[in-house]
Write a protein that holds these residues in place. Structure first.
Motif, PDB file in Angstrom:
ATOM      1  N   ARG A   1       0.910  -1.463   0.170  1.00  0.00           N
ATOM      2  CA  ARG A   1      -0.411   0.030   0.369  1.00  0.00           C
ATOM      3  C   ARG A   1       0.412   1.312   0.360  1.00  0.00           C
ATOM      4  NH1 ARG A   1      -2.664  -0.527   4.521  1.00  0.00           N
ATOM      5  NH2 ARG A   1      -3.817  -1.952   3.907  1.00  0.00           N
ATOM      6  N   GLY A   2       2.301   1.347   0.644  1.00  0.00           N
ATOM      7  CA  GLY A   2       2.719   2.116   0.873  1.00  0.00           C
ATOM      8  C   GLY A   2       3.726   2.714  -0.310  1.00  0.00           C
ATOM      9  N   ARG A   3       3.558   1.771  -1.112  1.00  0.00           N
ATOM     10  CA  ARG A   3       4.490   2.395  -2.523  1.00  0.00           C
ATOM     11  C   ARG A   3       3.320   2.606  -3.484  1.00  0.00           C
ATOM     12  NH1 ARG A   3       9.672   0.888  -3.022  1.00  0.00           N
ATOM     13  NH2 ARG A   3      10.455   0.537  -0.853  1.00  0.00           N
ATOM     14  N   ASN A   4       1.835   1.852  -3.597  1.00  0.00           N
ATOM     15  CA  ASN A   4       1.084   1.869  -4.498  1.00  0.00           C
ATOM     16  C   ASN A   4      -0.015   2.297  -4.987  1.00  0.00           C
ATOM     17  OD1 ASN A   4       2.658  -0.956  -6.394  1.00  0.00           O
ATOM     18  ND2 ASN A   4       2.331  -1.091  -4.436  1.00  0.00           N
ATOM     19  N   VAL A   5       0.060   2.911  -3.378  1.00  0.00           N
ATOM     20  CA  VAL A   5      -1.990   3.648  -3.683  1.00  0.00           C
ATOM     21  C   VAL A   5      -1.210   4.669  -2.910  1.00  0.00           C
ATOM     22  CG1 VAL A   5      -4.458   3.357  -2.678  1.00  0.00           C
ATOM     23  CG2 VAL A   5      -2.825   1.386  -4.354  1.00  0.00           C
ATOM     24  N   GLY A   6      -1.849   6.068  -2.768  1.00  0.00           N
ATOM     25  CA  GLY A   6      -2.012   7.357  -2.589  1.00  0.00           C
ATOM     26  C   GLY A   6      -3.287   7.440  -1.754  1.00  0.00           C
ATOM     27  N   VAL A   7      -3.936   7.820  -0.304  1.00  0.00           N
ATOM     28  CA  VAL A   7      -5.270   7.430  -0.356  1.00  0.00           C
ATOM     29  C   VAL A   7      -5.181   9.163   0.356  1.00  0.00           C
ATOM     30  CG1 VAL A   7      -6.785   7.137   1.025  1.00  0.00           C
ATOM     31  CG2 VAL A   7      -4.865   5.097   0.349  1.00  0.00           C
ATOM     32  N   ILE A   8      -6.264   9.689   0.055  1.00  0.00           N
ATOM     33  CA  ILE A   8      -6.637  11.002   0.343  1.00  0.00           C
ATOM     34  C   ILE A   8      -7.844  11.344   0.721  1.00  0.00           C
ATOM     35  CG2 ILE A   8      -7.064  13.911  -0.731  1.00  0.00           C
ATOM     36  CD1 ILE A   8      -5.561  11.997  -3.065  1.00  0.00           C
ATOM     37  N   PHE A   9      -8.345  11.724   2.757  1.00  0.00           N
ATOM     38  CA  PHE A   9      -9.699  11.050   2.870  1.00  0.00           C
ATOM     39  C   PHE A   9      -9.846  12.147   3.266  1.00  0.00           C
ATOM     40  CE2 PHE A   9      -6.013   8.893   4.998  1.00  0.00           C
ATOM     41  CZ  PHE A   9      -7.116   7.174   5.011  1.00  0.00           C
ATOM     42  N   GLN A  10     -11.923  12.627   3.830  1.00  0.00           N
ATOM     43  CA  GLN A  10     -11.612  13.663   3.640  1.00  0.00           C
ATOM     44  C   GLN A  10     -11.721  15.101   4.607  1.00  0.00           C
ATOM     45  OE1 GLN A  10     -16.432  12.958   4.645  1.00  0.00           O
ATOM     46  NE2 GLN A  10     -16.865  15.657   4.618  1.00  0.00           N
ATOM     47  N   PHE A  11     -10.890  15.018   5.752  1.00  0.00           N
ATOM     48  CA  PHE A  11     -10.618  14.990   6.660  1.00  0.00           C
ATOM     49  C   PHE A  11      -9.259  15.431   6.872  1.00  0.00           C
ATOM     50  CE2 PHE A  11     -15.534  14.357   8.068  1.00  0.00           C
ATOM     51  CZ  PHE A  11     -15.227  15.530   7.855  1.00  0.00           C
ATOM     52  N   PHE A  12      -8.231  15.050   5.548  1.00  0.00           N
ATOM     53  CA  PHE A  12      -6.854  15.577   5.578  1.00  0.00           C
ATOM     54  C   PHE A  12      -5.996  14.576   5.878  1.00  0.00           C
ATOM     55  CE2 PHE A  12      -8.634  19.668   6.299  1.00  0.00           C
ATOM     56  CZ  PHE A  12      -9.861  19.832   5.361  1.00  0.00           C
ATOM     57  N   GLN A  13      -6.370  13.923   7.343  1.00  0.00           N
ATOM     58  CA  GLN A  13      -5.840  13.055   7.925  1.00  0.00           C
ATOM     59  C   GLN A  13      -3.996  13.417   8.171  1.00  0.00           C
ATOM     60  OE1 GLN A  13      -7.390  11.849  10.217  1.00  0.00           O
ATOM     61  NE2 GLN A  13      -8.699  10.833   9.277  1.00  0.00           N
ATOM     62  N   LEU A  14      -3.264  15.023   8.368  1.00  0.00           N
ATOM     63  CA  LEU A  14      -2.011  15.631   8.345  1.00  0.00           C
ATOM     64  C   LEU A  14      -2.016  14.835   9.836  1.00  0.00           C
ATOM     65  CD1 LEU A  14      -2.458  18.652   6.322  1.00  0.00           C
ATOM     66  CD2 LEU A  14      -1.417  15.841   5.791  1.00  0.00           C
ATOM     67  N   LEU A  15      -0.934  14.679  10.525  1.00  0.00           N
ATOM     68  CA  LEU A  15      -0.489  14.811  11.781  1.00  0.00           C
ATOM     69  C   LEU A  15       0.100  16.154  11.951  1.00  0.00           C
ATOM     70  CD1 LEU A  15       2.035  11.880  11.638  1.00  0.00           C
ATOM     71  CD2 LEU A  15      -0.176  11.691  12.152  1.00  0.00           C
ATOM     72  N   PRO A  16      -0.863  16.099  13.521  1.00  0.00           N
ATOM     73  CA  PRO A  16      -0.931  18.074  14.067  1.00  0.00           C
ATOM     74  C   PRO A  16       0.475  18.422  14.458  1.00  0.00           C
ATOM     75  CG  PRO A  16      -2.348  16.123  15.148  1.00  0.00           C
ATOM     76  CD  PRO A  16      -1.655  15.362  14.351  1.00  0.00           C
ATOM     77  N   THR A  17       1.315  17.565  15.085  1.00  0.00           N
ATOM     78  CA  THR A  17       2.447  17.788  15.072  1.00  0.00           C
ATOM     79  C   THR A  17       3.645  18.115  14.362  1.00  0.00           C
ATOM     80  OG1 THR A  17       3.106  15.824  15.965  1.00  0.00           O
ATOM     81  CG2 THR A  17       2.469  16.708  17.705  1.00  0.00           C
TER      82      THR A  17
END
Length: 225
Positions: A84-100
């Motif tokens: 998954r890490g190499r083959n799929v980029g997943v984009i979520f509705q609520f971004f899921q960025l790490l806040p720190t």
């Protein structure tokens, strides 16, 4: 061009206290490299389950899911995570960025996990990707210091970090105002023109009409592909 996605006679059932519930019923679907596909349908129709099959988050009860030449059914959990890490980029509705982490550090993270680029090259690549989505000047800010639209563009840059053949979006414009959603959609269209394969779940009917191919899911079946 070959198929990036090939789903064959996919069935997904979940066990409940009242017995088995079938969420996907004999679904077959092919998506060629470079296609931009919208997945639409009412709530509960099976859209998110179908997306989870493409990313390997969920497993089929029966049938085959082949993505980027790999039969996902055959992978164990560790193999799936690496794939998954190499083959799929997943984009979520609520971004899921790490806040720190800064936007730059968020984009570098997939490269660190998968070791896809030399350590010394990762920051340069992350900056190039942020520049591609118009955020080079925001690279060292935390997610909380930028707008929702900027967070989503940073999430797209992160999804591109390992140059995956497939980008998957689950309502990626659903948390944005219409003007910002248009800007993000324009970025998706540009990525498609550059040869990326995109599959995007959306409830936005107007947006779906602007996507070249629409797959309609209803009652766990594909009604129109």
């Amino acid at each position: 061009m070959g198929n990036v996605i090939e789903i064959q006679h996919l069935i997904k059932e979940y066990a409940t206290g009242a017995g088995a519930v079938t969420v996907l019923r004999d679904v077959s679907l092919k998506v060629q490299a470079g296609e931009f596909v919208a997945v639409v349908g009412p709530s509960g129709s099976g859209k998110s389950t179908l997306i989870n099959m493409l990313t390997g988050i969920d497993r089929p009860t029966r049938g085959d899911v082949i993505v980027a030449g790999t039969r996902l059914n055959a992978l164990n959990e560790n193999q799936m995570a690496r794939w998954r890490g190499r083959n799929v980029g997943v984009i979520f509705q609520f971004f899921q960025l790490l806040p720190t982490l800064t936007l730059l550090e968020n984009v570098m993270l997939p490269m660190d996990f998968c070791r896809t680029y030399p350590v010394g090259a990762r920051q340069t690549r992350a900056l190039e990707l942020l520049d591609q989505v118009g955020l080079a000047d925001q690279a060292h800010k935390l997610p909380s210091a930028v707008s929702g639209g900027q967070q989503q563009r940073a999430a797209i840059a992160r999804a591109l970090a390992n140059d995956p053949p497939l980008l998957v979006g689950d309502e990626p414009t659903g948390n944005l105002d219409s003007k910002t959603a248009d800007q993000v959609f324009a970025l998706f269209s540009d990525l498609s023109r550059r040869g990326k394969t995109l599959v995007m779940v959306t409830h936005d009917r107007e947006l779906a009409t602007r996507i070249p191919r629409v797959v309609r899911v209803q009652d766990g079946m594909i009604r129109d592909a």
